[in-house]
Design a protein around this motif. Structure first.
Motif, PDB file in Angstrom:
ATOM      1  N   GLU A  69       0.812  -1.213   0.000  1.00 51.64           N
ATOM      2  CA  GLU A  69       0.000   0.000   0.000  1.00 51.64           C
ATOM      3  C   GLU A  69       0.847   1.265   0.000  1.00 51.64           C
ATOM      4  OE1 GLU A  69      -3.708   0.017   2.384  1.00 51.64           O
ATOM      5  OE2 GLU A  69      -3.032  -1.942   3.104  1.00 51.64           O
ATOM      6  N   SER A  70       2.125   1.148   0.341  1.00 48.10           N
ATOM      7  CA  SER A  70       2.944   2.360   0.460  1.00 48.10           C
ATOM      8  C   SER A  70       4.265   2.310  -0.300  1.00 48.10           C
ATOM      9  CB  SER A  70       3.233   2.656   1.935  1.00 48.10           C
ATOM     10  OG  SER A  70       3.950   1.574   2.530  1.00 48.10           O
ATOM     11  N   ARG A  71       4.562   1.183  -0.980  1.00 48.53           N
ATOM     12  CA  ARG A  71       5.844   1.088  -1.682  1.00 48.53           C
ATOM     13  C   ARG A  71       5.706   0.181  -2.900  1.00 48.53           C
ATOM     14  NH1 ARG A  71      11.068   2.390   0.247  1.00 48.53           N
ATOM     15  NH2 ARG A  71      12.752   1.548  -1.066  1.00 48.53           N
ATOM     16  N   VAL A  72       6.397   0.562  -3.979  1.00 45.03           N
ATOM     17  CA  VAL A  72       6.440  -0.237  -5.204  1.00 45.03           C
ATOM     18  C   VAL A  72       7.894  -0.511  -5.560  1.00 45.03           C
ATOM     19  CG1 VAL A  72       5.840  -0.368  -7.650  1.00 45.03           C
ATOM     20  CG2 VAL A  72       4.297   0.817  -6.062  1.00 45.03           C
ATOM     21  N   LEU A  73       8.185  -1.770  -5.886  1.00 49.03           N
ATOM     22  CA  LEU A  73       9.487  -2.153  -6.418  1.00 49.03           C
ATOM     23  C   LEU A  73       9.289  -2.491  -7.892  1.00 49.03           C
ATOM     24  CD1 LEU A  73      12.490  -2.843  -6.114  1.00 49.03           C
ATOM     25  CD2 LEU A  73      11.801  -5.150  -5.392  1.00 49.03           C
ATOM     26  N   LEU A  74       9.839  -1.666  -8.769  1.00 50.02           N
ATOM     27  CA  LEU A  74       9.703  -1.836 -10.213  1.00 50.02           C
ATOM     28  C   LEU A  74      11.018  -2.355 -10.775  1.00 50.02           C
ATOM     29  CD1 LEU A  74       8.241   0.886 -12.632  1.00 50.02           C
ATOM     30  CD2 LEU A  74       9.950  -0.773 -13.304  1.00 50.02           C
ATOM     31  N   ILE A  75      10.961  -3.523 -11.405  1.00 48.74           N
ATOM     32  CA  ILE A  75      12.151  -4.191 -11.926  1.00 48.74           C
ATOM     33  C   ILE A  75      12.060  -4.251 -13.444  1.00 48.74           C
ATOM     34  CG2 ILE A  75      13.536  -6.301 -11.880  1.00 48.74           C
ATOM     35  CD1 ILE A  75      12.100  -6.948  -9.188  1.00 48.74           C
ATOM     36  N   THR A  76      13.064  -3.719 -14.127  1.00 49.42           N
ATOM     37  CA  THR A  76      13.075  -3.774 -15.584  1.00 49.42           C
ATOM     38  C   THR A  76      14.077  -4.816 -16.068  1.00 49.42           C
ATOM     39  OG1 THR A  76      14.490  -1.798 -15.489  1.00 49.42           O
ATOM     40  CG2 THR A  76      12.209  -1.471 -16.103  1.00 49.42           C
ATOM     41  N   MET A  77      13.736  -5.419 -17.221  1.00 50.10           N
ATOM     42  CA  MET A  77      14.571  -6.450 -17.813  1.00 50.10           C
ATOM     43  C   MET A  77      15.150  -5.959 -19.131  1.00 50.10           C
ATOM     44  SD  MET A  77      12.013  -7.751 -15.943  1.00 50.10           S
ATOM     45  CE  MET A  77      11.667  -9.031 -14.740  1.00 50.10           C
ATOM     46  N   ASN A  78      16.266  -6.561 -19.531  1.00 42.10           N
ATOM     47  CA  ASN A  78      16.866  -6.251 -20.827  1.00 42.10           C
ATOM     48  C   ASN A  78      17.572  -7.498 -21.354  1.00 42.10           C
ATOM     49  OD1 ASN A  78      19.427  -6.343 -19.491  1.00 42.10           O
ATOM     50  ND2 ASN A  78      19.141  -4.207 -18.877  1.00 42.10           N
ATOM     51  N   ALA A  79      18.369  -7.325 -22.393  1.00 47.34           N
ATOM     52  CA  ALA A  79      19.005  -8.473 -23.045  1.00 47.34           C
ATOM     53  C   ALA A  79      19.968  -9.224 -22.130  1.00 47.34           C
ATOM     54  CB  ALA A  79      19.736  -8.017 -24.307  1.00 47.34           C
ATOM     55  N   THR A  80      20.463  -8.563 -21.088  1.00 41.76           N
ATOM     56  CA  THR A  80      21.436  -9.214 -20.196  1.00 41.76           C
ATOM     57  C   THR A  80      20.791  -9.845 -18.962  1.00 41.76           C
ATOM     58  OG1 THR A  80      21.852  -7.182 -18.938  1.00 41.76           O
ATOM     59  CG2 THR A  80      23.197  -7.555 -20.926  1.00 41.76           C
ATOM     60  N   SER A  81      19.476  -9.772 -18.868  1.00 46.88           N
ATOM     61  CA  SER A  81      18.807 -10.239 -17.652  1.00 46.88           C
ATOM     62  C   SER A  81      19.052 -11.716 -17.373  1.00 46.88           C
ATOM     63  CB  SER A  81      17.301  -9.969 -17.750  1.00 46.88           C
ATOM     64  OG  SER A  81      17.042  -8.575 -17.725  1.00 46.88           O
ATOM     65  N   ARG A  82      19.067 -12.542 -18.424  1.00 45.11           N
ATOM     66  CA  ARG A  82      19.256 -13.980 -18.218  1.00 45.11           C
ATOM     67  C   ARG A  82      20.624 -14.314 -17.622  1.00 45.11           C
ATOM     68  NH1 ARG A  82      16.750 -18.534 -19.661  1.00 45.11           N
ATOM     69  NH2 ARG A  82      14.700 -18.413 -20.641  1.00 45.11           N
ATOM     70  N   SER A  83      21.585 -13.428 -17.826  1.00 41.61           N
ATOM     71  CA  SER A  83      22.935 -13.694 -17.305  1.00 41.61           C
ATOM     72  C   SER A  83      23.098 -13.206 -15.866  1.00 41.61           C
ATOM     73  CB  SER A  83      23.984 -13.034 -18.203  1.00 41.61           C
ATOM     74  OG  SER A  83      23.828 -11.622 -18.215  1.00 41.61           O
ATOM     75  N   ALA A  84      22.100 -12.530 -15.345  1.00 45.87           N
ATOM     76  CA  ALA A  84      22.167 -12.021 -13.965  1.00 45.87           C
ATOM     77  C   ALA A  84      21.718 -13.124 -13.011  1.00 45.87           C
ATOM     78  CB  ALA A  84      21.312 -10.766 -13.822  1.00 45.87           C
ATOM     79  N   LYS A  85      22.517 -14.163 -12.880  1.00 42.59           N
ATOM     80  CA  LYS A  85      22.113 -15.352 -12.143  1.00 42.59           C
ATOM     81  C   LYS A  85      21.835 -15.072 -10.669  1.00 42.59           C
ATOM     82  CE  LYS A  85      22.621 -17.949 -15.769  1.00 42.59           C
ATOM     83  NZ  LYS A  85      21.435 -18.479 -16.475  1.00 42.59           N
ATOM     84  N   ARG A  86      22.719 -14.323 -10.028  1.00 40.87           N
ATOM     85  CA  ARG A  86      22.533 -14.065  -8.591  1.00 40.87           C
ATOM     86  C   ARG A  86      21.277 -13.234  -8.357  1.00 40.87           C
ATOM     87  NH1 ARG A  86      23.868 -10.236  -4.852  1.00 40.87           N
ATOM     88  NH2 ARG A  86      24.894  -8.907  -6.401  1.00 40.87           N
ATOM     89  N   GLN A  87      21.036 -12.245  -9.219  1.00 36.39           N
ATOM     90  CA  GLN A  87      19.868 -11.384  -9.063  1.00 36.39           C
ATOM     91  C   GLN A  87      18.575 -12.149  -9.351  1.00 36.39           C
ATOM     92  OE1 GLN A  87      22.671 -10.520 -10.674  1.00 36.39           O
ATOM     93  NE2 GLN A  87      23.457  -8.940  -9.287  1.00 36.39           N
ATOM     94  N   MET A  88      18.631 -13.055 -10.338  1.00 37.00           N
ATOM     95  CA  MET A  88      17.438 -13.863 -10.612  1.00 37.00           C
ATOM     96  C   MET A  88      17.144 -14.795  -9.437  1.00 37.00           C
ATOM     97  SD  MET A  88      16.944 -14.740 -14.603  1.00 37.00           S
ATOM     98  CE  MET A  88      18.371 -15.805 -14.812  1.00 37.00           C
ATOM     99  N   GLN A  89      18.191 -15.240  -8.763  1.00 30.93           N
ATOM    100  CA  GLN A  89      17.997 -16.069  -7.571  1.00 30.93           C
ATOM    101  C   GLN A  89      17.308 -15.266  -6.469  1.00 30.93           C
ATOM    102  OE1 GLN A  89      21.565 -17.464  -5.460  1.00 30.93           O
ATOM    103  NE2 GLN A  89      20.627 -19.491  -5.355  1.00 30.93           N
ATOM    104  N   ILE A  90      17.687 -14.006  -6.328  1.00 31.00           N
ATOM    105  CA  ILE A  90      17.028 -13.136  -5.347  1.00 31.00           C
ATOM    106  C   ILE A  90      15.558 -12.961  -5.702  1.00 31.00           C
ATOM    107  CG2 ILE A  90      16.903 -10.774  -4.443  1.00 31.00           C
ATOM    108  CD1 ILE A  90      19.974 -10.637  -4.801  1.00 31.00           C
TER     109      ILE A  90
END
Length: 218
Positions: A69-90
């Motif tokens: 109700e008071s906060r939004v987390l907006l995550i954008t993806m791009n061509a390198t997103s699949r290689s962000a293994k640690r972040q995808m795990q998060i």
């Protein structure tokens, strides 16, 4: 975008003075557990998140927003997103597959399919918002859900139409996209518990895929 940006936005749906909303925007490759923790810390005891997704060319997932109700987390993806293994795990462990958090949004089966096909990610404890009596995905359905959520306030119907008209994510409209997730959060706070959670981590050898990424258009 190498780090997150934090701004303050305000809801536009209701003729009411509501608390401001903190919007954190971050690329998937820069996602941290701190960003997720800051979002989760603002949850009510019901632990219900609103979720919105945006799709680009060939219906590929390009932006994902989670809201309290008071906060939004907006995550954008791009061509390198699949290689962000640690972040995808998060993203997977702290949000998508965290069964202590309910994820509510419109057309959640479309998001579930896109997460798996585009990023190889599952989602658990996810629920689709539907409106009884209105055609699923119609503007009338969105208006009915949001009007019922805050029956004491007047709903700005042109704003609902503007925000829920689907289009590719663009940075200049990130506030409107974030408010779509916020609206989903507001819409489900008064809902009773819902059966039929989406869980794409369950493997069934007898199941037949019916996912069509371009079928469910708002």
């Amino acid at each position: 975008m190498s780090a997150s940006s934090i701004t303050t936005i305000h809801q536009k749906f209701y003729d009411a003075s509501l608390s401001p909303i903190t919007l954190e925007h971050i690329d998937l490759a820069s996602l941290t557990t701190e960003s997720v923790a800051d979002l989760v810390a603002t949850l009510s005891w019901e632990a219900r998140l609103g979720v919105a997704a945006s799709y680009g060319e060939r219906c590929v997932l390009e932006a994902l927003a989670f809201s309290t109700e008071s906060r939004v987390l907006l995550i954008t993806m791009n061509a390198t997103s699949r290689s962000a293994k640690r972040q995808m795990q998060i993203l997977r462990n702290e949000l998508l597959c965290n069964i202590s958090l309910e994820k509510h949004g419109f057309f959640m089966e479309r998001l579930a399919g896109a997460l798996y096909l585009d990023l190889g990610l599952f989602i658990r404890h996810a629920f689709d918002i539907t409106s009884d009596g209105d055609r699923r995905g119609s503007m009338a359905a969105y208006k009915a859900v949001l009007a019922r959520a805050r029956a004491e306030d007047s709903l700005n119907e042109p704003i609902v139409e503007f925000i829920f008209t689907e289009q590719p994510f663009i940075l200049s409209r990130k506030t409107e996209f974030a408010l779509r997730a916020w609206a989903c959060c507001i819409a489900v706070q008064a809902f009773p518990e819902k059966p039929g959670a989406i869980d794409t981590s369950i493997k069934d050898s007898q199941a037949r895929s019916t996912y069509q990424p371009c079928l469910y258009l708002i």
